[in-house]
Scaffold this motif. Structure first.
Motif, PDB file in Angstrom:
ATOM      1  N   VAL A  64      -7.600   2.967  -3.009  1.00  0.00           N
ATOM      2  CA  VAL A  64      -7.566   1.811  -1.905  1.00  0.00           C
ATOM      3  C   VAL A  64      -8.339   0.819  -2.738  1.00  0.00           C
ATOM      4  O   VAL A  64      -9.058   0.837  -3.645  1.00  0.00           O
ATOM      5  N   ILE A  65      -7.158  -0.273  -2.936  1.00  0.00           N
ATOM      6  CA  ILE A  65      -7.487  -1.550  -3.525  1.00  0.00           C
ATOM      7  C   ILE A  65      -7.853  -2.684  -2.582  1.00  0.00           C
ATOM      8  O   ILE A  65      -7.431  -3.108  -1.638  1.00  0.00           O
ATOM      9  N   GLY A  71      -4.149   4.009   4.237  1.00  0.00           N
ATOM     10  CA  GLY A  71      -3.490   4.042   5.704  1.00  0.00           C
ATOM     11  C   GLY A  71      -3.314   2.475   6.300  1.00  0.00           C
ATOM     12  O   GLY A  71      -2.923   2.219   7.321  1.00  0.00           O
ATOM     13  N   THR A  72      -3.733   1.352   5.366  1.00  0.00           N
ATOM     14  CA  THR A  72      -3.409   0.242   5.849  1.00  0.00           C
ATOM     15  C   THR A  72      -2.103  -0.328   5.604  1.00  0.00           C
ATOM     16  O   THR A  72      -1.233   0.475   4.913  1.00  0.00           O
ATOM     17  N   PHE A  73      -1.565  -1.216   6.312  1.00  0.00           N
ATOM     18  CA  PHE A  73      -0.108  -1.637   6.068  1.00  0.00           C
ATOM     19  C   PHE A  73      -0.076  -3.085   5.854  1.00  0.00           C
ATOM     20  O   PHE A  73      -0.609  -3.997   6.746  1.00  0.00           O
ATOM     21  N   PRO A 133      -0.932   3.314  -3.703  1.00  0.00           N
ATOM     22  CA  PRO A 133      -0.276   2.919  -2.827  1.00  0.00           C
ATOM     23  C   PRO A 133       0.992   2.753  -3.114  1.00  0.00           C
ATOM     24  O   PRO A 133       1.645   2.202  -4.343  1.00  0.00           O
ATOM     25  N   VAL A 134       2.131   2.498  -2.259  1.00  0.00           N
ATOM     26  CA  VAL A 134       3.477   2.524  -2.498  1.00  0.00           C
ATOM     27  C   VAL A 134       4.028   1.473  -1.475  1.00  0.00           C
ATOM     28  O   VAL A 134       3.826   1.732  -0.177  1.00  0.00           O
ATOM     29  N   VAL A 135       4.629   0.275  -1.836  1.00  0.00           N
ATOM     30  CA  VAL A 135       5.111  -0.726  -1.069  1.00  0.00           C
ATOM     31  C   VAL A 135       6.717  -0.682  -1.402  1.00  0.00           C
ATOM     32  O   VAL A 135       7.152  -0.002  -2.412  1.00  0.00           O
ATOM     33  N   VAL A 136       7.514  -1.147  -0.463  1.00  0.00           N
ATOM     34  CA  VAL A 136       8.956  -1.447  -0.416  1.00  0.00           C
ATOM     35  C   VAL A 136       9.539  -2.899  -0.572  1.00  0.00           C
ATOM     36  O   VAL A 136       9.011  -3.688   0.170  1.00  0.00           O
ATOM     37  N   ASP A 137      10.431  -3.079  -1.296  1.00  0.00           N
ATOM     38  CA  ASP A 137      10.819  -4.473  -1.443  1.00  0.00           C
ATOM     39  C   ASP A 137      12.351  -4.402  -1.048  1.00  0.00           C
ATOM     40  O   ASP A 137      13.405  -4.122  -1.878  1.00  0.00           O
ATOM     41  N   ASP A 180       3.018   1.763   2.593  1.00  0.00           N
ATOM     42  CA  ASP A 180       1.986   1.058   2.749  1.00  0.00           C
ATOM     43  C   ASP A 180       1.837  -0.221   2.911  1.00  0.00           C
ATOM     44  O   ASP A 180       1.111  -1.179   2.703  1.00  0.00           O
ATOM     45  N   GLY A 181       3.284  -0.857   2.848  1.00  0.00           N
ATOM     46  CA  GLY A 181       3.494  -2.179   2.824  1.00  0.00           C
ATOM     47  C   GLY A 181       4.962  -2.612   2.341  1.00  0.00           C
ATOM     48  O   GLY A 181       5.651  -1.976   2.017  1.00  0.00           O
TER      49      GLY A 181
END
Lengths: 341, 341, 341, 341
Positions: free
Chosen positions: D82-83, D98-100, D269-273, D297-298
């Motif tokens: 968690v950052i 668990g955040t977005f 965490p893993v985000v998508v572009d 996650d975002g």
């Protein structure tokens, strides 16, 4: 085959797995490490589905350590497969075992004049087999689908006239009844995993030229050869014709490293089709030389005869003159090509 | 279609090209620039072979500007294709046009007990169609090839019992005579360019579920749909099931951006098969939600019933319990999914 | 460049587009067809971002018709680039323009004894340049990262002893201050699009050996060469070293058709690295012959000297004996290799 | 790690191998089968180079059974990373666990007006971080390379004005001295294996957003994360942004199955572009919903403000209005998204 079990694998599932493996005639070497248990499978694992094992709750990883093909495997058949194709004047065409053959001709059979002229020209330059498509796989339903039965008849005529054995493509089992006078049945790249067709040509008594699919690994190519051989027909010739990659400068990417690699792992002959792979006629000459240099057993090359009539020089095809020039340079390079370690 | 001629193109070849284009009913807009001449082709260029033009001596480059498919093209058919599949209790299953259907069942039909139990379970959870393989395409000739005719008979039984229409795969035209009671004919990924088979299902009066080939572009998928539609059968359902890439962590790479893109360019319904794409059962649930969120018209999901007997939980398949949980979460997400711009 | 406008393009957006193009010095040929309007762009379109245009509401499609690279383009520089590298005994090493050079040496510099022995051996067999890595790009942070500055010093020693000019890789601009005595700066595949590094070597007065990225097209390779050349350094040598595909039997897929194709579109010399491409030492020999046959200007080959000490025979490297045997067969094939149309 | 020895392995080479493995602190379980001997390696094999082993004369095959990354591995760190990113009004932005979060802004910073307007708009719609490029990696040396230092200054202004923390890309270690006020350092796809840059950001005390390379596997992505973490900086955010495949209908293929798979194997965490992956603005909305549905996650989304001035609507970017609409639909889908097994 090696199975790595999960750290906290359910013992009941593990027992089910071991029982099932035993029922398949597989012995198990159990090796318990600090964190994981490894099962080494001993026996014929060719029929074991690796995906099935990978999906089990108790399994962390599965690695195949031996090849899933047998009849095509050089380990069990160290000598090169040599295929002889009789010709009407007595001397057979010999494919494999150190020979080099050039299969040449037009993409599609278009007329008696066309196929006979091309056949005469390529024979004179040094081709040993004639190619020509009667049934054509085309991406678009609106494109020319080939002359079909009439094309087969014209190929017979060209064979009669020149003595060249003929290679032509089959697209469906129902077409095979027309192939009596054809010498090698070609399976195109798009049909490499048309398993019903593979089974059918496996029942024929004719050599099969099996093209690698656009997105198929060498192991899958050998598994498709295995389909044909498992049916009783062991006369399979493999053909590298380019794979699909991200590169768009060439139609496909010719994978020449497949040649020496296939020669290590299988005893079947391997030929190269540089015309379809590149889709650019100016690349056919240099890539043919490269294929010969790294040990290919032959080439399949498109040659077209009538540039003026046929809308300039045709797709990816050489003229008879360019083909003649290529064969001369091939003959100069062949004595020094790669012939194994 | 745009043709860029070479700077020093041979005028005779250029004339040949223009004559040939005219003979195909194509008008030409000629535009002479400082360095190059550009030919703009006006008319129906769907039958023009781009590779043929690219190979001409006088041609530097060719760019297709319009799509080579017509019947599958949303430009010419703006309304969604809606396919109705009758069921014995009267209410048809409707695919396309904003509905969402779940096709569920085992990979292979294995026994009457298995197919009937799975059928009952998935129906209860909310599946609207039953899937099950009777003819199985397998990479290895030594692997189980399906129950064939007996499998079809068992699918009929399960349909009779549950009322669910059935989707099952055909591998060869000769098998179609057994498909009378089947509701949707599936063409597998490896047969997406088996053109003889496409022509044959194009002559059937049954919906066809056409899976994208492992190495086929969306345009090629639509060209294969066009083969079926050109034969008179316009009831085609497209299926994204993963493409082959360099990534080995999943069996294939599920290309979900295909869903909204296909919806823009074609009017045909699009479903997603997350089970085969990923090859890992724990990914089926999240990827099903993702497929629904971006607008898929449905899902095809593997469900297996008897984990203990069937070697734990089977490859890439969900248990009926996991499937039930998935359907519940799908139902929560569906009201907010993407439905177009 | 050709822009196809949408059928019902917003006239205001279209005007904005045309104004912006004019502001970039681009003239427009407008061609109105039945269904679509086509804009033909005349002028220097190398700075136009095709993705930007494609994203415009009024644009249906954009096709680039001319190459976006200038300095690397054979159209504007028909003669081969020839690079001379001085050697201490007077005769320079000449790369390009019909010569054939072999760059040989170990993957990593490990000790004075190792690099000097290998340098002597490969020189005696016929290598014309020495390779050796001092800074090593490694996938894992835990793997050996090279001898760095000390490795550069040892390469200088080996150069002093043998007279062979040295090729070695740079990974960061800050390392270049150590490269004074090095003769060719290598940019590795993973850095092919490290644009800050490209700009920096573009300011150096030393030849650069630019390796193709694992997933980069030939056009992108030439755009990266263009980065170096735009900085003033036109001594760029291209290197094909395999691309990433779905095939896992070899580490990468060596794309030999890149050789004749690059020779058509660029005047820069092209060498081939068969060692890294295949990752299997037994393929280095046949693929070197193939590369020479289709016209490569040279090879970069890994040679390792001390199999017993160095954990048998080292990764993908030849022994000096195997290298010697390869050079002999190369010399036999070179007189008959492809030298252009 | 499992090593399969060749059938007739040279005993001396085998001894060398075993000695060398022992010197690396690896214990060996030897298991002799009918045809082959298998060595099971026990201990920390993360530093063992699999290619090195594969190249040995005595080795037939090597299979890695455990992951070569440690710090990024969920096995050893089961809890989500968690950052927390402080903001000037006190409430930190929390990424992971668990955040977005939605990172939004223009591709390039172009002017104070532009970046501030976009920042205000995206904040109002619900973005929690601002993105904007000051240093731009461009394929062509002739294309706009970003506002550089001035761009960083403008990002600081926009941050001051809105309170949004800023994500911006670094291309070379020398640029980092300008990043003091920036909140997250982005490593672009082309630099994912620029190991010198990874080492440098590993020494920073700032979160790093690491984009997956166009041709890199998930394992390689985690190895690059490991480079950063091994340097002491464990605040790494992974970003899926599409991989290069044969499909040309989209710029890249967005690999959404990477999301749930990464969540299984790593705690980062893993985000998508979706903007860069597809290159088509109309796909951004549906693919954002899909990414959220399968558990991302975002998101990192391009938003551009001034369509009229900026040549219509900009490449792959949403307008603030379209972005607002997207956030509303995302908020509807988030409560029902995938959150793990």
């Amino acid at each position: 085959m090696i199975i790595l079990l999960k750290q906290n694998a359910n013992p009941q599932q593990e027992q089910n797995l071991e029982k099932w493996l035993a029922s398949q005639g597989i012995a198990i070497h159990r090796s318990v490490g600090e964190n994981n248990t490894i099962l080494g499978l001993v026996g014929d694992t060719t029929t074991i589905d690796i995906d099935l094992l990978l999906a089990l709750d108790c399994v962390e990883n599965v690695k195949r350590i031996q090849e899933p093909y047998k009849k095509a495997n050089r380990k069990f058949h160290p000598d090169d497969t040599v295929i002889e194709i009789p010709t009407k004047n007595g001397d057979p065409v010999v494919i494999g075992g150190g020979t080099f053959n050039i299969i040449a001709g037009p993409c599609s059979v278009e007329s008696e004049e066309q196929i006979c002229e091309v056949a005469k020209a390529v024979k004179q330059s040094g081709a040993t087999l004639l190619r020509g498509g009667a049934f054509k796989p085309r991406t678009s339903p609106y494109a020319f689908q080939g002359m079909k039965g009439e094309g087969i008849r014209l190929l017979s005529l060209a064979k009669e006239m020149t003595g060249l054995p003929v290679v032509t493509e089959v697209m469906d089992p129902s077409q095979l009844e027309l192939f009596e006078d054809m010498d090698i049945i070609q399976i195109g790249a798009r049909n490499m995993q048309n398993f019903e067709l593979l089974k059918e040509v496996g029942r024929q008594d004719k050599p099969v030229l099996l093209k690698r699919g656009l997105a198929n690994t060498l192991q899958e190519l050998l598994m498709s050869a295995e389909y044909i051989m498992a049916g009783g027909n062991e006369k399979v010739i493999l053909c590298e014709r380019g794979i699909r990659t991200f590169e768009t400068a060439t139609r496909n990417t010719l994978d020449l490293s497949a040649i020496p690699l296939l020669h290590k792992i299988t005893h079947l002959p391997v030929v190269v089709d540089p015309s379809h792979a590149c889709g650019i006629s100016s690349l056919v000459h240099p890539m043919s030389l490269a294929a010969a240099a790294c040990g290919a057993d032959g080439l399949e090359i498109e040659v077209h005869n009538n540039p003026a009539k046929a809308l300039c020089d045709g797709p990816q095809a050489l003229t008879p003159e360019a083909f003649d020039k290529l064969v001369k340079q091939l003959n100069a390079i062949l004595p020094n090509r790669y012939t194994g370690e």
